[in-house]
Design a protein around this motif. Structure first.
Motif, PDB file in Angstrom:
ATOM      1  N   UNK A  58       0.882  -1.584   0.545  1.00 51.44           N
ATOM      2  CA  UNK A  58      -0.230   0.205  -0.024  1.00 51.44           C
ATOM      3  C   UNK A  58       1.222   1.386   0.151  1.00 51.44           C
ATOM      4  N   UNK A  59       0.626   2.090  -0.797  1.00 49.84           N
ATOM      5  CA  UNK A  59       1.559   3.545  -1.182  1.00 49.84           C
ATOM      6  C   UNK A  59       0.513   4.504  -1.037  1.00 49.84           C
ATOM      7  N   UNK A  60       1.095   5.403   0.159  1.00 49.30           N
ATOM      8  CA  UNK A  60       0.230   6.640   0.514  1.00 49.30           C
ATOM      9  C   UNK A  60       1.085   7.646  -0.792  1.00 49.30           C
ATOM     10  N   UNK A  61       0.791   8.070  -1.420  1.00 48.32           N
ATOM     11  CA  UNK A  61       0.531   9.308  -2.164  1.00 48.32           C
ATOM     12  C   UNK A  61       0.132  10.221  -2.458  1.00 48.32           C
ATOM     13  N   UNK A  62       0.276  11.691  -3.752  1.00 53.28           N
ATOM     14  CA  UNK A  62      -0.068  12.768  -3.696  1.00 53.28           C
ATOM     15  C   UNK A  62      -1.606  12.682  -4.558  1.00 53.28           C
ATOM     16  N   UNK A  63      -2.105  12.576  -5.080  1.00 52.20           N
ATOM     17  CA  UNK A  63      -3.511  12.462  -5.352  1.00 52.20           C
ATOM     18  C   UNK A  63      -3.197  13.119  -6.975  1.00 52.20           C
ATOM     19  N   UNK A  64      -2.155  13.687  -7.314  1.00 55.81           N
ATOM     20  CA  UNK A  64      -2.092  14.418  -8.490  1.00 55.81           C
ATOM     21  C   UNK A  64      -1.196  13.618  -9.109  1.00 55.81           C
ATOM     22  N   UNK A  65      -1.212  12.477  -8.576  1.00 54.63           N
ATOM     23  CA  UNK A  65      -0.169  11.006  -9.625  1.00 54.63           C
ATOM     24  C   UNK A  65      -0.978  10.997 -11.140  1.00 54.63           C
ATOM     25  N   UNK A  66      -0.287  10.541 -11.905  1.00 52.33           N
ATOM     26  CA  UNK A  66      -0.889  10.186 -13.592  1.00 52.33           C
ATOM     27  C   UNK A  66      -1.219   8.607 -13.632  1.00 52.33           C
ATOM     28  N   UNK A  67      -0.770   7.708 -13.424  1.00 48.01           N
ATOM     29  CA  UNK A  67      -0.063   5.936 -13.627  1.00 48.01           C
ATOM     30  C   UNK A  67       0.467   5.616 -12.938  1.00 48.01           C
ATOM     31  N   UNK A  68       0.015   4.456 -12.442  1.00 52.11           N
ATOM     32  CA  UNK A  68       1.007   3.371 -11.849  1.00 52.11           C
ATOM     33  C   UNK A  68       1.407   1.873 -13.449  1.00 52.11           C
ATOM     34  N   UNK A  69       2.549   1.801 -13.622  1.00 47.74           N
ATOM     35  CA  UNK A  69       3.307   0.882 -14.197  1.00 47.74           C
ATOM     36  C   UNK A  69       4.077  -0.588 -13.420  1.00 47.74           C
ATOM     37  N   UNK A  70       3.962  -1.650 -13.809  1.00 46.94           N
ATOM     38  CA  UNK A  70       4.318  -2.919 -13.661  1.00 46.94           C
ATOM     39  C   UNK A  70       4.960  -3.362 -14.259  1.00 46.94           C
ATOM     40  N   UNK A  71       6.071  -3.606 -14.370  1.00 44.72           N
ATOM     41  CA  UNK A  71       6.863  -4.142 -14.876  1.00 44.72           C
ATOM     42  C   UNK A  71       7.568  -5.191 -14.910  1.00 44.72           C
ATOM     43  N   UNK A  72       7.422  -6.375 -16.154  1.00 48.57           N
ATOM     44  CA  UNK A  72       8.065  -7.381 -15.566  1.00 48.57           C
ATOM     45  C   UNK A  72       9.500  -8.056 -16.366  1.00 48.57           C
ATOM     46  N   UNK A  73      10.654  -7.817 -15.393  1.00 47.46           N
ATOM     47  CA  UNK A  73      11.694  -7.871 -14.768  1.00 47.46           C
ATOM     48  C   UNK A  73      12.289  -9.209 -15.736  1.00 47.46           C
TER      49      UNK A  73
END
Length: 803
Positions: A58-73
């Protein structure tokens, strides 16, 4: 008042991933980025194309973020890790799914032209010239947090502006992701003003083609009315060239659960009526013939939300010093229902979920002390343990030239010996741990033991099972099966170790069930463990007797207090200190590797955990805790702690962590304990001041203003977090707000028929005081939130024209 977003992310598993190694498999892990900033790295699952992670954050962050990206490496020990694919979920997508975004999502190919990040600062205006021509003037001021395209961990950015078939370019700023140009460009305004202004940022390369860093496109039709506009604009990827993602579906998929909550947390006094009402209800206890408010909550909260509500209630009552009374009330209400001794507390009721959450919040250090040595031994020895004949693998034994094949019976007997050795060690640790068990947990178990004994006087065995149903089945066993999720290990177990842990967890469950014989279990092949299990049951009964019988001579100090009071340790560990110019307490020490300890009042450090502290920084003197650019020290895991020394001078300590997860855990902990510090910085330098300039933006003033925004609101939620009563009350309010009508209906449904005076819905009959007050408090809080919402400011004309 604070506005923030809480983002819950659960990465469950992957399937059908492509093979990246010569062995025909991959070593996959995931990187989670919020607006292109790496926040989380999962563990690596070795040699598989269908990895299981099961990791939740669970991440708390500012409400102005745009996207969450999940990269598989794919992890590679000899070269750079390969990118398998990614999943990108925008904030708009999460807003459209308020209950969460869940399911299997196909991985898409990573296109370099879409991997952009950062913002650019522009001023655009339209005005007339002396010759009667009208000009479009664009001033390119600066940019921040650009993508790093070069091997040195930076870029060489320049800006290209295109309008009405003409193009102009800025100067190149070498080795910076925070360039400053301050250049102005003019174009003759086209008539009609339908043409668009395109501002592109590129990374200049001496050899090969330039790399695209992002662009902003504006329509200028409405700009004439505004005259001039200035602001920061997010760089966008180049999607002007249509392409079909031919690899979509062929790169495998991820099973995800992502949920966004936008929270407006009011000042603590606003929640006091709700907190006081809940505390009063707990203090009153159960009253015969009345429907208790806690019972209403248990009956109306959905199964999906029950775990979260249980955590909120446990943390709230811990903060109020009433957690023992709250859990005791739940025990009493649960025991008042029709129930059988053999099914007691086996359902997912509010009582069971609250007790499970309570153990996790208050008992994690105790869990680590009890289970840690045995879990470490299992991981290090990697013994083959199998008791199920259908799964036994026959193998060769003996020395070179004298091999023989073990029989099935020999393999099972050898596995039994290993497993019994682990079980004996674990049960011995548990039996000796009663004095180390936190006082508040002992007090709660003592209440439970007495309550169950009074409810089932003819089944004295049941009160022991009531304790083990929580301690063994919901606490010890899950931690044994998945030690990574309980922070007992940094990585998941391999297949062999995982099987050993599963069998050990089953054995602990059988001991916790207090079964007289292993043959009653579904897995009859566990029968060879019967003598060890019977001995374990006797040890467990003796342990519980001592655990609940350890009465205190005086009131237990700290009982019911938050698990992280100001004097206890929030986080500690070894960090590498990068020596730079300065005179602060950290920089004055000769050691390059120090043990840091963060408490509720200081960040102290010494040469080792038990050594005398060499110095400390008061939390009130900390101005910022931020990441450092990779190029500064050749590592992506360096953080900076900006603080004020004893002489009032601003200093910076650069501390290197061992991985991205440890880095973000330290940043999160520092930001939380400094949340009320009035002197925090709003901007910082992500580079270092080396020579005569900052490496990030090339400013020559050492004390000049920062070139990037600080990230005080980005934190990770953990069980060991310092308690925030306002946040817990806010989340309870959010859950209860939508249940107002259901609470009324459930009250009349639960009321005994002879007490319902005027029909099934109780028309004309006043609601009980507790429920009536709760509905009133919810209404008042709803009004406070409505008044606290600031009116949306009008968007600048340039923002409205961005396409």
């Amino acid at each position: 008042m604070a506005r923030r977003s809480a983002l819950s992310i659960r990465i469950v598993e992957g399937r059908n991933l492509p093979a990246k190694d010569i062995t025909g498999s991959s070593d996959p892990y995931c990187i989670v980025k919020i607006d292109d900033e790496a926040i989380i790295r999962t563990t690596t699952v070795w040699k598989t194309l269908s990895p299981f992670w099961g990791e939740e954050y669970e991440v708390h962050l500012q409400p102005t973020f745009h996207s969450v990206s999940i990269y598989v490496m794919d992890e590679d020990a000899l070269s750079r890790d390969d990118v398998i694919g990614k999943v990108c979920i925008t904030r708009d997508m999460l807003v459209e799914h308020p209950e969460g975004y869940s399911g299997w999502v196909s991985l898409s190919e990573v296109d370099p032209d879409e991997e952009v990040q950062g913002e650019i600062h522009l001023r655009v205006e339209v005005h007339g010239s002396q010759g009667g021509r009208r000009l479009l003037r664009c001033t390119v001021l600066e940019a921040r947090d650009l993508a790093r395209k070069d091997r040195n961990g930076a870029s060489d950015p320049f800006v290209r502006l295109r309008y009405n078939g003409k193009a102009q370019e800025s100067a190149v700023v070498k080795k910076s992701c925070y360039p400053r140009w301050n250049e102005t460009f003019e174009f003759e305004l086209a008539e009609p003003t339908e043409e668009k202004l395109c501002v592109e940022v590129w990374d200049w390369d001496l050899v090969g083609r330039n790399d695209f860093l992002g662009k902003v496109v504006f329509s200028v039709q409405g700009l004439e009315a505004a005259g001039q506009e200035e602001g920061w604009f997010r760089l966008r990827p180049d999607k002007s060239k249509p392409r079909e993602d031919e690899h979509r579906g062929s790169l495998g998929s991820l099973q995800l659960q992502v949920r966004l909550r936008d929270e407006t947390v009011l000042p603590s006094p606003c929640y006091q009526p709700l907190v006081q009402l809940l505390c009063q209800e707990v203090k009153l206890g159960r009253q015969d013939g009345q429907v208790h408010l806690v019972t209403l909550l248990d009956e109306t909260i959905t199964a999906e939300c029950r775990q979260e509500v249980a955590v909120n209630l446990v943390k709230l009552f811990l903060g109020q010093g009433l957690v023992k009374e709250y859990l005791d009330l739940l025990f009493e209400l649960e025991l008042a229902k029709p129930c059988e001794p053999n099914t007691l507390f086996r359902s997912n009721s509010l009582a069971s979920k609250s007790m499970e959450s309570f153990l996790k919040v208050t008992g994690m250090p105790y869990l680590h002390a009890v289970l840690g040595p045995t879990i470490t031994r299992v991981f290090e020895e990697k013994k083959y343990v199998e008791l199920d004949p259908s799964k036994v693998e026959i193998k060769d034994v003996g020395c070179s030239g004298l091999h023989r094949v073990q029989t099935e019976g020999e393999v099972i007997e050898q596995g039994r010996q290993y497993l019994q050795s682990y079980l004996d060690e674990l049960l011995d640790a548990i039996s000796r741990s009663a004095p180390a068990c936190p006082p508040v947990i002992r007090a709660v178990f003592r209440q439970l033991f007495h309550r169950v004994g009074e409810r089932f006087p003819q089944h004295q065995h049941t009160k022991f099972v009531a304790i083990t149903s929580f301690l063994c089945l919901r606490f010890f066993s899950p931690a044994i099966m998945t030690p990574k999720l309980f922070h007992l290990r940094e990585t998941h177990a391999d297949a062999r170790t995982s099987r050993t842990l599963l069998l050990l967890a089953k054995a602990v469950q059988l001991v916790g069930n207090m079964e007289p014989a292993a043959g009653r279990a579904k897995e009859t092949w566990l029968a060879p463990l019967l003598p060890a299990l019977q001995q374990g049951i006797a040890l467990m009964k003796d342990f519980i007797t001592r655990l609940v019988g350890m009465e205190q001579e005086e009131k237990e100090e700290g009982e019911g207090q938050p698990p992280v009071p100001p004097t206890t340790v929030v986080k500690e560990g070894l960090l590498f200190v990068h020596k730079t110019r300065g005179k602060g307490p950290v920089l004055a020490t000769a050691a390059k590797k120090l043990h840091f300890c963060l408490s509720g009042d200081t960040l102290s450090f010494g040469k080792s955990p038990g050594a005398e502290r060499s110095g400390a920084i008061a939390l009130g003197d900390i101005l910022a805790a931020e990441k450092v650019e990779e190029k500064s020290f050749g590592s992506a895991h360096v953080m900076q702690v900006v603080y004020v020394d004893a002489g009032g001078q601003q200093e910076t300590a650069y501390l290197q962590c061992k991985c991205v997860n440890e880095l973000n855990q330290w940043l999160s902990a520092l930001r939380k304990v400094c949340v009320n510090n009035p002197r925090v910085l709003r901007a910082y330098h992500p580079g270092v001041f080396r020579g005569d300039k900052w490496s990030c933006c090339h400013q020559r003033e050492r004390t000049g203003p920062g070139c990037d925004r600080t990230h005080h609101g980005v934190t990770l939620q953990e069980w060991s977090d310092p308690l925030d009563p306002a946040t817990e009350a806010q989340r309870l309010f959010h859950h209860l707000l939508g249940l107002r009508g259901t609470l009324r209906e459930k009250y009349w449904e639960l009321l005994e028929p002879e007490d319902a005076q005027n029909g099934p819905m109780g028309e004309g009959v006043p609601l009980p005081e507790g429920l009536s007050r709760l509905l009133g408090v919810l209404g008042d809080l709803e009004q406070c939130h409505r008044l606290a919402q600031p009116p949306a400011p009008p968007a600048p004309a340039l923002l409205q024209l961005q396409t």
